[in-house]
Design an enzyme around this catalytic site. Structure first.
Site, mmCIF file in Angstrom:
data_model
loop_
_atom_site.group_PDB
_atom_site.id
_atom_site.type_symbol
_atom_site.label_atom_id
_atom_site.label_comp_id
_atom_site.label_asym_id
_atom_site.label_seq_id
_atom_site.Cartn_x
_atom_site.Cartn_y
_atom_site.Cartn_z
ATOM 1 N N ASP A 3 8.063 -5.004 0.739
ATOM 2 C CA ASP A 3 8.218 -4.743 2.785
ATOM 3 C C ASP A 3 8.078 -3.011 1.863
ATOM 4 O O ASP A 3 8.913 -2.378 1.385
ATOM 5 C CB ASP A 3 9.493 -4.966 3.360
ATOM 6 N N HIS B 28 9.189 -8.231 -6.123
ATOM 7 C CA HIS B 28 8.377 -9.426 -6.479
ATOM 8 C C HIS B 28 6.835 -8.969 -6.805
ATOM 9 O O HIS B 28 6.447 -7.552 -7.471
ATOM 10 C CB HIS B 28 8.621 -10.789 -5.486
ATOM 11 N N SER C 194 14.076 2.460 -0.692
ATOM 12 C CA SER C 194 13.268 4.006 -2.160
ATOM 13 C C SER C 194 12.160 3.834 -2.030
ATOM 14 O O SER C 194 11.332 3.282 -1.246
ATOM 15 C CB SER C 194 13.906 4.078 -3.537
#
Length: 288
Positions: A98, A154, A255
């Site tokens: 995200d 991922h 981050s």
């Protein structure tokens, strides 16, 4: 308020933000936050999460758990199963996390940019001339994770991870305000260079960049946390096959992840600077 007055006020707000998040003992504060966030005390946990909610858009409705043992447990939360399915198109490279999409585009020989007009080199970022050659004139996308987002990332495609290189460094904030003020910021912060190859043999590289209050990157396939306390080797050879969407690891706060892809890949229509993207949504696509 006049336009000049509004611009002056915005500049003052940016200056204050920069001072509060950068002109402080960054390394010491990051170490403290790493310790504090792991305190498993209900009062500390609840007060910390309540404070976090006051200053962000934290939404825990997608979280797999409804109770957390600590602030760290909340930071690194898993989601309910099935909420981030990867795009099934075999030609698509999806977002590993995200994020808010930042600078992106074509790499000009070996130069890319953190914001318009502020460039940096692949060699400074990656530290490996051979890997630089693999991404010469390629494509790059900068993905910024805010503090309230889902912090796990991922595999963006079916791939095989060949090597991880940990590069130690500073812990500057990576928000847009700091990117405007600190040259080559991504090349100064702690980061992990994750080298992988697609099933076609083409190079696909992810560069998770740590930041203030973060500076810890967990990679499951190495079973290690990379941070300022990491001691050699800084190069970790790997031979790990992953399917698109498999979890690679997580940040211990928000981050940035920089994605480097081959030159013939095209950006998908949803890739616009400032747009939000979810893990698993299309990012780039191989023509044909």
């Amino acid at each position: 308020m006049t336009i000049r007055g509004l611009l002056s006020a915005l500049t003052q707000q940016e200056d204050l933000n920069f001072l509060l998040t950068n002109r402080i003992p960054r390394a010491a504060l990051t170490r403290f936050m790493g310790w504090f966030s792991k305190i498993e005390n209900p009062v500390v946990r609840d007060a910390s999460i309540a404070c976090w909610r006051m200053f962000s858009d934290l939404d825990l409705t997608e979280a797999r758990k409804t109770e957390f043992s600590s602030l760290h447990d909340c930071f690194t939360r898993e989601l309910k199963p099935g909420l981030r399915p990867p795009d099934p198109d075999p030609q698509a490279v999806v977002s590993p996390s995200d994020a808010i999409i930042g600078a992106h585009g074509a790499i000009e020989d070996t130069e890319l940019f953190q914001i318009k007009g502020a460039g940096y080199s692949l060699l400074d970022l990656l530290g490996d001339p051979k890997l630089v050659d693999a991404h010469r004139n390629g494509r790059f996308v900068t993905l910024r994770l805010t503090s309230s987002m889902y912090h796990r990332f991922h595999a963006p495609a079916d791939c095989r991870i060949e090597q991880v290189t940990f590069i130690s460094g500073d812990t500057w904030n990576v928000n847009p305000i700091a990117l405007k003020r600190i040259e080559r910021l991504f090349c100064k912060n702690e980061r992990a260079v994750i080298q992988s190859r697609l099933s076609s043999g083409e190079a696909l590289t992810l560069v998770p960049v740590a930041a203030i209050l973060v500076a810890s990157i967990r990679l499951h396939f190495l079973n290690i946390v990379l941070n300022a306390q990491t001691t050699g080797p800084t190069v970790f050879p790997c031979d790990v096959s992953l399917r698109k969407g498999d979890e690679l690891g997580y940040f211990e706060h928000g981050s940035t992840i920089i994605v480097l892809a081959p030159d013939h890949f095209e950006f998908c229509d949803n890739v616009r600077e400032g747009a939000r993207i979810l893990a698993g949504q299309r990012l780039l696509r191989k023509p044909g």
